[in-house]
Design a protein around this motif. Structure first.
Motif, PDB file in Angstrom:
ATOM      1  N   ILE A 170       0.803  -1.145   0.219  1.00 15.69           N
ATOM      2  CA  ILE A 170      -0.221  -0.015   0.033  1.00 15.69           C
ATOM      3  C   ILE A 170       0.864   1.229  -0.043  1.00 15.69           C
ATOM      4  CG2 ILE A 170      -1.857   1.161   1.423  1.00 15.69           C
ATOM      5  CD1 ILE A 170      -2.799  -1.362   2.251  1.00 15.69           C
ATOM      6  N   GLN A 171       1.882   1.364   0.805  1.00 16.79           N
ATOM      7  CA  GLN A 171       2.834   2.531   0.973  1.00 16.79           C
ATOM      8  C   GLN A 171       3.515   2.680  -0.323  1.00 16.79           C
ATOM      9  OE1 GLN A 171       6.255   1.865   3.600  1.00 16.79           O
ATOM     10  NE2 GLN A 171       6.718   4.002   3.182  1.00 16.79           N
ATOM     11  N   GLY A 172       3.968   1.642  -1.050  1.00 15.16           N
ATOM     12  CA  GLY A 172       4.626   1.594  -2.159  1.00 15.16           C
ATOM     13  C   GLY A 172       3.504   2.201  -3.372  1.00 15.16           C
ATOM     14  N   ALA A 173       2.465   1.798  -3.517  1.00 10.07           N
ATOM     15  CA  ALA A 173       1.559   2.030  -4.474  1.00 10.07           C
ATOM     16  C   ALA A 173       0.970   3.299  -4.536  1.00 10.07           C
ATOM     17  CB  ALA A 173       0.229   1.266  -4.386  1.00 10.07           C
ATOM     18  N   VAL A 174       1.383   4.073  -3.327  1.00 10.68           N
ATOM     19  CA  VAL A 174       0.867   5.602  -3.434  1.00 10.68           C
ATOM     20  C   VAL A 174       2.077   6.535  -3.408  1.00 10.68           C
ATOM     21  CG1 VAL A 174      -1.386   5.113  -2.555  1.00 10.68           C
ATOM     22  CG2 VAL A 174       0.399   5.703  -0.986  1.00 10.68           C
ATOM     23  N   SER A 175       3.387   5.927  -3.537  1.00  6.16           N
ATOM     24  CA  SER A 175       4.378   6.702  -3.352  1.00  6.16           C
ATOM     25  C   SER A 175       4.938   7.122  -4.841  1.00  6.16           C
ATOM     26  CB  SER A 175       5.640   5.820  -2.768  1.00  6.16           C
ATOM     27  OG  SER A 175       5.144   5.757  -1.356  1.00  6.16           O
ATOM     28  N   GLY A 177       8.406   8.597  -7.752  1.00  7.41           N
ATOM     29  CA  GLY A 177       9.883   8.517  -7.836  1.00  7.41           C
ATOM     30  C   GLY A 177      10.802   7.836  -7.049  1.00  7.41           C
ATOM     31  N   SER A 178      11.947   8.289  -6.349  1.00 12.55           N
ATOM     32  CA  SER A 178      12.839   7.645  -5.805  1.00 12.55           C
ATOM     33  C   SER A 178      12.259   6.763  -4.632  1.00 12.55           C
ATOM     34  CB  SER A 178      14.188   8.309  -5.098  1.00 12.55           C
ATOM     35  OG  SER A 178      13.229   9.590  -4.334  1.00 12.55           O
ATOM     36  N   THR A 179      11.277   7.191  -3.791  1.00 11.84           N
ATOM     37  CA  THR A 179      10.528   6.682  -2.880  1.00 11.84           C
ATOM     38  C   THR A 179       9.852   5.512  -3.330  1.00 11.84           C
ATOM     39  OG1 THR A 179      10.315   8.930  -1.613  1.00 11.84           O
ATOM     40  CG2 THR A 179       9.051   7.031  -0.809  1.00 11.84           C
ATOM     41  N   LEU A 180       9.342   5.475  -4.282  1.00 17.39           N
ATOM     42  CA  LEU A 180       8.497   4.308  -4.841  1.00 17.39           C
ATOM     43  C   LEU A 180       9.565   3.108  -5.132  1.00 17.39           C
ATOM     44  CD1 LEU A 180       6.487   2.390  -5.804  1.00 17.39           C
ATOM     45  CD2 LEU A 180       6.262   3.892  -7.818  1.00 17.39           C
ATOM     46  N   GLU A 181      10.676   3.495  -5.723  1.00 24.98           N
ATOM     47  CA  GLU A 181      12.011   2.659  -6.155  1.00 24.98           C
ATOM     48  C   GLU A 181      12.616   1.752  -4.913  1.00 24.98           C
ATOM     49  OE1 GLU A 181      14.900   4.953  -8.212  1.00 24.98           O
ATOM     50  OE2 GLU A 181      13.544   5.328 -10.098  1.00 24.98           O
ATOM     51  N   GLU A 182      12.614   2.886  -3.818  1.00 22.83           N
ATOM     52  CA  GLU A 182      13.103   2.197  -2.642  1.00 22.83           C
ATOM     53  C   GLU A 182      12.068   1.118  -1.890  1.00 22.83           C
ATOM     54  OE1 GLU A 182      14.042   5.333   0.082  1.00 22.83           O
ATOM     55  OE2 GLU A 182      15.423   6.284  -1.452  1.00 22.83           O
ATOM     56  N   ARG A 242      -7.770   1.592  -7.295  1.00 20.49           N
ATOM     57  CA  ARG A 242      -7.124   1.077  -8.653  1.00 20.49           C
ATOM     58  C   ARG A 242      -5.688   0.849  -8.698  1.00 20.49           C
ATOM     59  NH1 ARG A 242      -9.416   4.168 -11.983  1.00 20.49           N
ATOM     60  NH2 ARG A 242     -11.143   3.145 -12.664  1.00 20.49           N
ATOM     61  N   GLN A 243      -5.027   1.903  -8.133  1.00 16.46           N
ATOM     62  CA  GLN A 243      -3.557   1.815  -8.447  1.00 16.46           C
ATOM     63  C   GLN A 243      -2.950   1.014  -7.207  1.00 16.46           C
ATOM     64  OE1 GLN A 243      -2.967   6.188  -7.813  1.00 16.46           O
ATOM     65  NE2 GLN A 243      -1.861   5.816  -6.016  1.00 16.46           N
ATOM     66  N   ILE A 244      -3.587   0.948  -6.100  1.00 13.30           N
ATOM     67  CA  ILE A 244      -3.183  -0.032  -4.922  1.00 13.30           C
ATOM     68  C   ILE A 244      -3.325  -1.520  -5.579  1.00 13.30           C
ATOM     69  CG2 ILE A 244      -3.507  -0.705  -2.744  1.00 13.30           C
ATOM     70  CD1 ILE A 244      -4.172   2.161  -1.787  1.00 13.30           C
TER      71      ILE A 244
END
Length: 267
Positions: A170-175, A177-182, A242-244
Motif C-alpha cells: 500500500i505504501q509503495g502504490a501511493v508513492s 519517484g525515488s521513494t517508490l523505487e526504494e 485502482r492503483q493500490i
C-alpha cells in the motif's frame, strides 16, 4: 547452427510481468498535482494532514488487531482457498500458460470489484459530505480487496510477516519517484527472503503506510467533506483503490511465479 530454445509458459508470464511492473513504475516516476489540488492547497485547514494521518493509523491498527474477522464475513475465504487449490492442480497437470493465467484472472476480478465498491461508497459519502468518517470504511475495503488477491495466489494474510508485506504494498502504490523505487526494492527483498527486517516495528510501518496514504488523499478527503461537491472527492477513493490493487496484483504474481520456479534475481 544453434537452435533457438522456445521459452516456457512460466518464462513468458515472467517476461510479461516484468514489462507491466516497469510500466507501473514509470507512470509513478514523478508526482504531478492536478489543477484542482493546486487550488485546494490554499484552503486546507491547518492540522488536517495530522488528523488524516492519525485516522488512517487507527484504522489499520484496529483492523489488524480486531477487524480481520469482520472483513472475512464479507467474502467466502474457504471458496477462494479451494479455487486456488483447483487452479494449482490444473496447472500442475497441464503446465501451460492458460492455467497460469487463471490465477491472475481471479486477482483482476477481485481488484475490479474492490474498485467499483470503493467508488460507489466514496461517491455516496461525498454526496452526504462525509470525509474523515469514510476512512475506516475505505481502509476496510482496501484490505478486503488485497486479502482476496492474496488468497487467489495461495497466500494468507494472518501473520505479522504478511501484514508487513501488505503495508509495504500500500505504501509503495501511493508513492512516487525515488521513494517508490526504494519501497519496491524492499518489497522484492521480502518476496525473496520471506522474512521481516531485523529492526521491524509494526506500529512504525503502519505509520509510514498511513502517512503515505493520507498524503495521497489529503485534498480529495477535504473535498469529500463538502456535501454534494464531495462526490468528486469520493471518486478519488476509486482511483486510489485502482492503483493500490494494480500494484498488489503485480507483486503477488511475482511471489507466485518465483515460487513456481521463475528466475527472479536476489535483490
Amino acid at each position: 547452427m544453434e537452435i533457438l530454445q522456445r521459452k516456457t509458459p512460466l518464462e513468458k508470464e515472467w517476461d510479461a510481468l516484468q514489462k507491466r511492473e516497469k510500466t507501473f513504475l514509470a507512470q509513478r516516476a514523478e508526482k504531478q498535482d492536478s489543477l484542482l489540488n493546486q487550488r485546494l492547497a490554499e484552503k486546507i485547514p491547518p492540522g488536517l494532514q495530522n488528523t488524516l494521518d492519525t485516522a488512517f493509523f487507527k484504522a489499520f491498527h484496529l483492523i489488524f488487531e480486531r477487524g480481520t474477522g469482520v472483513i472475512e464475513k464479507t467474502y467466502r475465504r474457504d471458496h477462494l482457498e479451494q479455487t486456488y487449490q483447483v487452479n494449482q492442480y490444473a496447472h500442475h497437470l497441464r503446465q501451460d500458460r492458460k492455467t497460469l493465467k487463471t490465477f491472475s484472472k481471479g486477482a483482476r476480478s477481485a481488484g475490479t470489484k474492490g474498485v467499483l465498491l470503493s467508488g460507489a461508497f466514496g461517491v455516496g459519502m461525498g454526496l452526504l459530505g462525509v470525509g474523515l468518517p469514510d476512512i475506516p470504511l475505505f481502509t476496510g475495503m482496501l484490505l478486503r480487496t488485497v486479502y482476496e488477491i492474496a488468497l487467489g495466489y495461495g497466500y494468507s494474510y494472518d501473520t505479522e510477516e504478511e501484514q508487513y508485506f501488505i503495508l509495504l504494498l500500500i505504501q509503495g502504490a501511493v508513492s512516487h519517484g525515488s521513494t517508490l523505487e526504494e519501497i519496491n526494492a524492499e518489497v522484492n527483498r521480502y518476496i525473496w527472503s520471506q522474512a521481516l527486517p531485523e529492526d521491524y516495528d509494526r506500529d512504525a510501518q503502519i505509520k509510514k503506510t498511513a502517512d503515505a496514504l493520507s498524503k495521497e488523499l489529503l485534498y480529495m478527503k477535504f473535498l469529500q467533506g463538502i456535501p454534494l461537491v464531495g462526490a468528486i472527492g469520493g471518486v478519488c477513493d476509486m482511483v486510489s483503490m485502482r492503483q493500490i490493487t494494480e500494484y498488489a496484483k503485480l507483486k503477488y504474481q511475482r511471489r507466485f511465479l518465483m515460487g513456481s520456479g521463475a528466475h527472479g534475481q536476489n535483490p
